[in-house]
Design a protein around this motif. Structure first.
Motif, short mmCIF file in Angstrom:
data_model
loop_
_atom_site.label_atom_id
_atom_site.label_comp_id
_atom_site.label_asym_id
_atom_site.label_seq_id
_atom_site.Cartn_x
_atom_site.Cartn_y
_atom_site.Cartn_z
N VAL B 47 0.84 -1.20 0.00
CA VAL B 47 0.00 0.00 0.00
C VAL B 47 0.87 1.25 0.00
N MET B 48 1.93 1.19 0.83
CA MET B 48 2.85 2.33 0.93
C MET B 48 3.47 2.62 -0.45
N VAL B 49 3.99 1.55 -1.08
CA VAL B 49 4.65 1.74 -2.37
C VAL B 49 3.65 2.22 -3.41
N ALA B 50 2.48 1.61 -3.42
CA ALA B 50 1.48 1.94 -4.44
C ALA B 50 1.06 3.41 -4.36
N ILE B 51 0.89 3.89 -3.14
CA ILE B 51 0.48 5.29 -2.99
C ILE B 51 1.64 6.24 -3.29
N ALA B 52 2.85 5.82 -2.92
CA ALA B 52 4.00 6.69 -3.09
C ALA B 52 4.32 6.96 -4.56
N ILE B 53 4.10 5.97 -5.41
CA ILE B 53 4.51 6.14 -6.81
C ILE B 53 3.39 6.64 -7.72
N GLN B 54 2.21 6.96 -7.16
CA GLN B 54 1.13 7.51 -7.98
C GLN B 54 0.87 8.96 -7.58
N ALA B 55 0.39 9.73 -8.52
CA ALA B 55 -0.01 11.10 -8.19
C ALA B 55 -1.26 11.03 -7.32
N PRO B 56 -1.38 11.92 -6.33
CA PRO B 56 -2.54 11.88 -5.42
C PRO B 56 -3.85 11.87 -6.17
N SER B 57 -3.90 12.60 -7.28
CA SER B 57 -5.16 12.66 -8.03
C SER B 57 -5.55 11.29 -8.59
N ASP B 58 -4.54 10.47 -8.94
CA ASP B 58 -4.83 9.14 -9.46
C ASP B 58 -5.25 8.18 -8.35
N VAL B 59 -4.59 8.30 -7.21
CA VAL B 59 -4.87 7.37 -6.11
C VAL B 59 -6.32 7.47 -5.68
N PHE B 60 -6.79 8.72 -5.56
CA PHE B 60 -8.15 8.88 -5.03
C PHE B 60 -9.19 9.11 -6.12
N ALA B 61 -8.80 8.88 -7.38
CA ALA B 61 -9.74 9.08 -8.48
C ALA B 61 -10.93 8.13 -8.34
N GLY B 62 -12.13 8.64 -8.50
CA GLY B 62 -13.33 7.81 -8.46
C GLY B 62 -13.79 7.51 -7.06
N GLY B 63 -13.23 8.19 -6.05
CA GLY B 63 -13.73 8.05 -4.68
C GLY B 63 -13.22 6.82 -3.95
N GLN B 64 -12.43 6.00 -4.62
CA GLN B 64 -11.90 4.82 -3.93
C GLN B 64 -10.37 4.83 -4.02
N VAL B 65 -9.72 4.20 -3.02
CA VAL B 65 -8.25 4.14 -3.07
C VAL B 65 -7.85 3.21 -4.20
N HIS B 66 -7.01 3.72 -5.07
CA HIS B 66 -6.62 3.02 -6.28
C HIS B 66 -5.29 2.33 -6.02
N LEU B 67 -5.31 1.00 -5.82
CA LEU B 67 -4.08 0.31 -5.39
C LEU B 67 -3.35 -0.44 -6.49
N LEU B 68 -3.92 -0.41 -7.71
CA LEU B 68 -3.20 -1.04 -8.82
C LEU B 68 -2.76 0.07 -9.77
N PRO B 69 -1.50 0.55 -9.59
CA PRO B 69 -1.07 1.74 -10.32
C PRO B 69 -1.12 1.54 -11.83
N ASP B 70 -1.57 2.57 -12.54
CA ASP B 70 -1.55 2.52 -14.01
C ASP B 70 -0.20 3.00 -14.52
N GLY B 71 0.41 3.92 -13.77
CA GLY B 71 1.71 4.43 -14.20
C GLY B 71 2.52 4.84 -12.99
#
Lengths: 387, 295
Positions: B47-71
């Motif tokens: 979770v730490m790594v996934a959030i760290a390497i995504q832009a905040p806007s991507d992580v919280f896009a769609g109202g849910q925590v986005h844990l499978l990074p697209d980029g």
């Protein structure tokens, strides 16, 4: 160059928690230059402490130690030209065999080329040339022991100290290394002091065996003398396997003769052969090798408990009528079985007589050669004593 | 049942359960334990790594925590460097950790050698006191140490924090080295002395190389204590430019401009040095601790 060793009234006490333990008690000893002396005795008799004092690892509480003319009593270990092989072998696990052997030379600042030459020489003598590049952990126990010996002799020490170097090896390897150490001693110009609790090692290798008892000198003599003329019951029992049999006997003094007797046999000796301090009883020692089933001048009965065959001979373990343990070494075991009784006998020249304190007061051999009162077949006694 | 069990011939290892069943049970138990541990350790790290390497806007896009990074983006790290004093905090941490590790290990080696090689009055008492002081929680020491450093005027210095961290790690390190030196045969040293090496030379040539797994373990422990410390740094350091990374990172959560992304990014950075050490020195760590009876 080999140096003689002199110990004068050396004493060593250890204090722990206010209690003083006397490890070595006024020990005086001379080891001639170039000779092989073995310190032997049961555990706790002070032999290792004595060796460590020679190495400088312990400082004597009192007394002096001299190597030749030099008083080394207070010299640190670094300043004595002595080499030591430890019981635990003590190879440096992080150095190759070559570096292990050469460490002492490196410390002394010997240049690398000369160092390598001397290491190769020592390795050649000990047949470990192939192992020089390995780490000690890759070697077998026997090879490690050779490396330890190599590290000691590469320094060309005046004095070589060996502290039970073979105690962890198996019997076959021991026998092999025993011969090797004797070879080395013959080649090297060094005085060797060897510590062991194994009397076989002491007897086979030494020029002089020093037997200790509770920190005191029990006897220091060449091996054969120690075997033939033990100074005390302790020496007689410690040297020789199996241990010397000791029987309690009553003494009857007459005008010209004294009789040493158990219920079963009588041994007459000239009255003046026994010191006047002896009153009613003595202890009689006979080596198991000199007791013969069905033979001998003086006989007694033994109830057999165990028979141990050793190939050419067997050891019969038994007890006399009064429960004293008796061992007999013989090749004639026909009809000898546990719980049966055999009659064994000995000739008077093989007996030792000990007084109540355990000091030897009379050697049977003296009776046989000296005042021969009884008709006696001397040729047989001589052929037997050379066995 | 009991009497029947007694009559029945005992299976191997004296148990009525066969050895094969025992071995199978043991293996299942190991797997279950490993699975549980990895769930509780791996998932938070992921979770730490996934959030760290995504832009905040991507992580919280769609109202849910986005844990499978697209980029992957380094945006959070850039914010850390440009908008916070993270670099400064990191440097502070490195300085005090290095000094405390060095000091603690040196103390431990000296004390361990002394405790095993020399006899002196009160030796056992000293050793016990060392172990006892390890039982204290850092916070118990923190206030008295604050008073001491305040009186001496040492607050807000690397020196004070180094000492404070050493006070926490040294007791265990000393105990570890004390145990380790007991396994180094004295005959090794004696053999060097007889060959002419002085005590110092023997320590350098023989004792230290042989004790290496021991003092590497001690150093790793001291490193972990110092690097992960929060209490001491919080108490000793009160100026922003002297904060260590653990204290600094904890303050991010109070700041409006710094969000989850940056906080996770700094956490990831904090985790890197211990991870590297565990990776490269684990073999020494196990050797050292197994001697200390902590296998």
């Amino acid at each position: 160059m080999a140096t003689p060793i002199h110990l004068e009234d050396v004493r060593k006490e250890f204090s722990t928690l206010g209690e003083t333990h006397l490890a070595v008690d006024d020990l005086s000893l001379d080891v001639p230059a170039g000779s092989f002396a073995t310190l032997v005795g049961p555990s706790g008799c002070g032999k290792t402490t004595t060796l460590r004092m020679l190495a400088g690892l312990e400082i004597p509480t009192a007394g002096r130690i001299r190597f030749g003319e030099t008083d080394v009593t207070d010299l640190p270990p670094q300043e004595r030209n002595a080499a030591m092989v430890f019981q635990s072998i003590a190879l440096y696990p992080h150095m190759t065999v070559r570096d292990n052997i050469g460490y002492g030379l490196k410390v002394q600042g010997v240049p690398e080329s000369e160092r390598n030459e001397r290491i190769d020489d020592a390795a050649g003598t000990l047949q470990i040339t192939d192992q020089l590049a390995k780490m000690p952990g890759e070697l077998s126990g026997g090879q490690q022991q050779r490396v330890a010996l190599g590290s000691a002799l590469v320094q060309d020490p005046d004095i070589l100290l060996l502290d039970e170097p073979m105690s962890d090896l198996d019997a076959q390897l021991k026998a092999e290394l025993r011969v090797e150490i004797q070879h080395l001693h013959a080649e090297l110009d060094t005085t060797v002091v060897y510590v062991t609790h194994d009397q076989t090692e002491a007897m086979t290798m030494s020029d002089q065996v020093v037997l200790l008892r509770e920190g005191r000198l029990a006897q220091a003599d060449p091996p054969q003398t120690l075997f033939d003329r033990p100074a005390s019951e302790y020496v007689a029992r410690f040297i020789g396997t199996p241990s010397t049999n000791v029987l309690s006997c009553a003494v009857e003094r007459g005008e010209t003769e004294a009789t040493i007797a158990t219920g079963e046999f009588e041994l007459s000796v000239p009255a003046d052969a026994l010191p006047s301090s002896i009153d009613e009883s003595v202890r009689l020692g006979i080596r198991p090798q000199y007791l013969h089933p069905g033979g001998g001048e003086h006989r007694f009965e033994v109830t057999v408990e165990v028979v141990e065959p050793l190939g050419t001979e067997s050891v019969i373990h038994g007890r006399t009528g009064d429960g004293t343990r008796v061992d007999v070494v013989t090749s004639e075991t026909a009809g000898v079985a546990p719980n049966e009784t055999v009659t064994v006998g000995f000739d008077r020249e093989h007996a030792f007589v000990f007084d109540r304190e355990g000091e030897t007061v009379l050697f049977g051999a003296e009776l046989a050669t000296g005042d021969a009162r009884e008709p006696y077949d001397r040729t047989e006694s001589q052929s037997r004593s050379t066995l | 049942m009991g009497s029947r069990g007694g009559i029945r011939r005992e299976r191997a290892a004296g148990s009525i359960v066969s050895q094969r069943t025992q071995a199978r049970l043991k293996r299942i138990a190991v797997y279950v334990t490993a699975l549980l541990v990895s769930v509780f350790v791996t998932v938070p790290v992921y979770v730490m790594v996934a959030i760290a390497i995504q832009a905040p806007s991507d992580v919280f896009a769609g109202g849910q925590v986005h844990l499978l990074p697209d980029g992957v983006t380094l945006r959070n790290f850039v914010v850390l460097v440009t908008e916070t004093s993270s670099v400064r905090y990191f440097t502070n941490s490195l300085i005090v950790t290095a000094s405390s590790t060095l000091l603690s290990t040196a103390l431990a080696v000296a004390a361990g050698y002394g405790l095993t090689r020399f006899d002196f009055r009160g030796k056992t008492l000293a050793a016990r006191a060392v172990l006892f002081s390890y039982m204290f929680s850092p916070i118990v020491l923190a206030i008295p140490l604050y008073v001491i450093f305040f009186t001496l005027g040492f607050l807000n210095s690397y020196f004070a924090l180094t000492l404070a961290l050493t006070a926490i790690s040294a007791p265990f390190c000393i105990w570890l080295m004390w145990q380790y030196f007991q396994t180094v045969p004295i005959a090794l040293e004696e053999s060097a002395w007889v060959r002419g090496a002085s005590r110092w030379r023997t320590v350098r040539d023989v004792v230290l190389p042989v004790a290496r797994p021991g003092y590497i373990s001690a150093a790793i422990f001291a490193f972990a204590v110092a690097w992960n410390d929060f209490t001491m740094a919080r108490v000793v350091m009160s100026r922003d430019e002297m904060y260590t990374i653990t204290v600094g990172a904890s303050l991010f959560l109070d700041r409006v401009s710094i969000g989850w992304g940056e906080t996770m990014a700094v956490s990831l950075l904090i985790a890197i040095p211990p991870f590297c050490i565990a990776l490269f020195l684990q073999q020494y760590l196990l050797q050292g601790f197994s001697v200390g009876g902590l296998e």
